[in-house]
Design a protein around this motif. Structure first.
Motif, mmCIF file in Angstrom:
data_model
loop_
_atom_site.group_PDB
_atom_site.id
_atom_site.type_symbol
_atom_site.label_atom_id
_atom_site.label_comp_id
_atom_site.label_asym_id
_atom_site.label_seq_id
_atom_site.Cartn_x
_atom_site.Cartn_y
_atom_site.Cartn_z
ATOM 1 N N TRP A 1 0.837 -1.210 0.000
ATOM 2 C CA TRP A 1 0.000 0.000 0.000
ATOM 3 C C TRP A 1 0.869 1.256 0.000
ATOM 4 O O TRP A 1 0.613 2.210 -0.738
ATOM 5 C CB TRP A 1 -0.911 -0.044 1.219
ATOM 6 N N GLU B 1 -7.417 -3.528 -0.857
ATOM 7 C CA GLU B 1 -7.794 -2.833 0.379
ATOM 8 C C GLU B 1 -9.287 -2.999 0.600
ATOM 9 O O GLU B 1 -10.074 -3.002 -0.351
ATOM 10 C CB GLU B 1 -7.440 -1.344 0.311
ATOM 11 N N LEU C 1 -5.320 -4.748 2.691
ATOM 12 C CA LEU C 1 -5.130 -3.788 3.767
ATOM 13 C C LEU C 1 -6.464 -3.578 4.470
ATOM 14 O O LEU C 1 -7.471 -3.277 3.826
ATOM 15 C CB LEU C 1 -4.622 -2.462 3.204
#
Length: 464
Positions: free
Chosen positions: A35, A196, A225
């Motif tokens: 990320w 994510e 994430l």
């Protein structure tokens, strides 16, 4: 003999202590590392209310249901056009609001009846999440999903709690929690690996009666994430929606979670969210910062969703570039909010500005005069010839943690080393600009660190 044994034991104890200390220093997990390395992403906001052609009022949208969900009718929907606009800006990941404050789900849900299954559009068979994920993968963009579960105007939910009292409220809360947990499982199991999963305003925790989402995400999307709930935040909100963070900005944080934005505790919200903006160099947890802002945030507007007549609110190029310096250039991941319109397309002016932004960042930083790696206190760049230099970019090997605490940059001018800039936090990336200097050599001197500095990238530029 005893002396050698004693020396060996002391040495072993010292090495063990050093190793234990090293182990205590926070480092990113695999999804946090990916990320942060991505540096720039986008989030597409889409929901029922953009089709009513009125201005968005958050308080009303959170409490008053949309009268007719069949207003959902994007006749020219082109998800690839959305994704191409993000890619042109330089984004490496994109996120879609699968649900937001109306509670309407933009996918085929067996748990939420208030979804695309219910509408006449495409005979109730549309699935924007599937189209979005497919488009992202086609255009080499990592897909992520945003789930708004904190508010739901259709089911009467505010701050995770279903309205009402007594036994009826308890039963409806059980239903809502089960519905949300079912939707999260659907998102986590039907669309392949996700980059994510973002819960709007956080996802609270089951101890407070909210849906229990963390175990579901960790079981079915361990590489995504997780952002975030009151138990865990694998990234943190950067303290404003300006697309910038403060400096210094450390990836470490004193708590494993951050609370929910504007309603977080005083220990985090104090001094204008300074802790979120700056992090804590001595924090025990790796919780890197996100800088988010809507692309349509100029002229005193702040629009996460498309509204008619807002074409003049797109940030000008110079403000977007400044945002980049104060986010990516300060060790934060920048996420721009994009607003597809009621026809199902990204507006032409927004698409043009995103391309201009991507081109300008590429022009400035794609081709450095030099790029080197190094370890230790001093890393030096020797240029092939004397050149004008006015920018540097530094990146640590953050897989080993943040080690640098203070540094300075010097240039060799008239056979003498002269300081040109300095700083504290580096992390994934630190960009600095300075007055133009003409030099054949430039060096990074780490003045303070908590372990041997590992410089993953030290670049110099001449940006015109």
């Amino acid at each position: 003999m005893f002396r050698y044994i004693f020396t060996f034991l002391i040495s072993s104890f010292f090495c063990s202590a050093v190793f234990a200390q090293m182990q205590q220093r926070p480092v990113p997990n695999a999804q946090q590392l990916a990320w942060q390395k991505a540096e720039l992403g986008v989030v597409f906001h889409y929901d029922l209310h953009i089709f009513d052609l009125s201005k968005y009022v958050q308080s009303k949208n959170r409490s008053i249901p949309v009268y007719d969900y069949n207003i959902f009718n994007p006749k020219q929907l082109d998800m690839e056009q959305w994704v191409r606009s993000a890619k042109a800006a330089g984004a490496r990941f994109a996120i879609l609001t699968a649900t937001h404050e109306t509670g309407f789900a933009l996918f085929q849900s067996d748990y939420n009846p208030y979804s695309l299954k219910a509408v006449k559009w495409r005979d109730g068979k549309g699935d924007l999440v599937k189209e979005f994920v497919d488009a992202c993968r086609k255009h080499d963009i990592e897909p992520g999903i945003y789930l708004g579960i904190r508010w739901n105007s259709f089911f009467g939910v505010h701050d995770f709690k279903v309205n009402g009292t007594g036994e009826m409220q308890k039963e409806r809360q059980k239903y809502y929690n089960a519905m949300v947990e079912g939707m999260v499982k659907e998102i986590c199991t039907k669309y392949g690996e996700l980059f994510e999963i973002w819960f709007d305003g956080g996802a609270s925790s089951p101890e407070k009666g909210a849906p229990d989402v963390l175990p579901i995400v960790k079981k079915y999307q361990p590489n995504a994430l997780f952002y975030h709930n009151e138990q865990l935040a694998e990234a943190r909100w950067g303290g404003s929606e300006s697309g910038t963070v403060g400096y210094p900005c450390w990836s470490t944080f004193p708590y494993p979670a951050t609370g929910a934005g504007e309603s977080t505790g005083k220990n985090i919200s104090a001094n204008g969210y300074a802790l979120l903006k700056n992090g804590d160099p001595n924090g025990k947890y790796w919780v890197p910062a996100m800088s988010d802002a809507p692309l349509r945030g100029d002229n005193n507007r702040h629009e996460w969703f498309w509204e008619p007549g807002d074409e003049n609110t797109v940030f000008p190029l110079e403000k977007l570039v400044d945002m980049y310096y104060k986010s990516v250039g300060r060790n934060s991941t920048l996420i721009l909010g994009l607003t597809p319109d009621n026809t199902g397309l990204m507006p032409e002016g927004d698409v043009k500005r995103l391309a201009e932004f991507g081109n300008e960042i590429n022009r400035r930083f794609h081709t450095p005069l030099a790029d080197v790696k190094g370890t230790g206190k001093i890393t030096t760049i020797n240029l092939a010839k004397e050149s004008d230099v006015n920018h540097i970019s530094i990146g640590e090997d953050i897989s080993k943690g943040e080690r640098i605490r203070k540094y300075k940059i010097e240039a060799r001018i008239n056979n003498r080393w002269k300081p040109i800039c300095e700083g504290t936090s580096v992390g994934n990336k630190r960009i600095q600009m300075f007055e133009n200097v003409k030099t054949k050599a430039i060096r990074l001197i780490v003045e303070e660190s908590i372990a041997e500095p590992i410089i993953d990238s030290f670049k110099v530029f001449n940006v015109q």
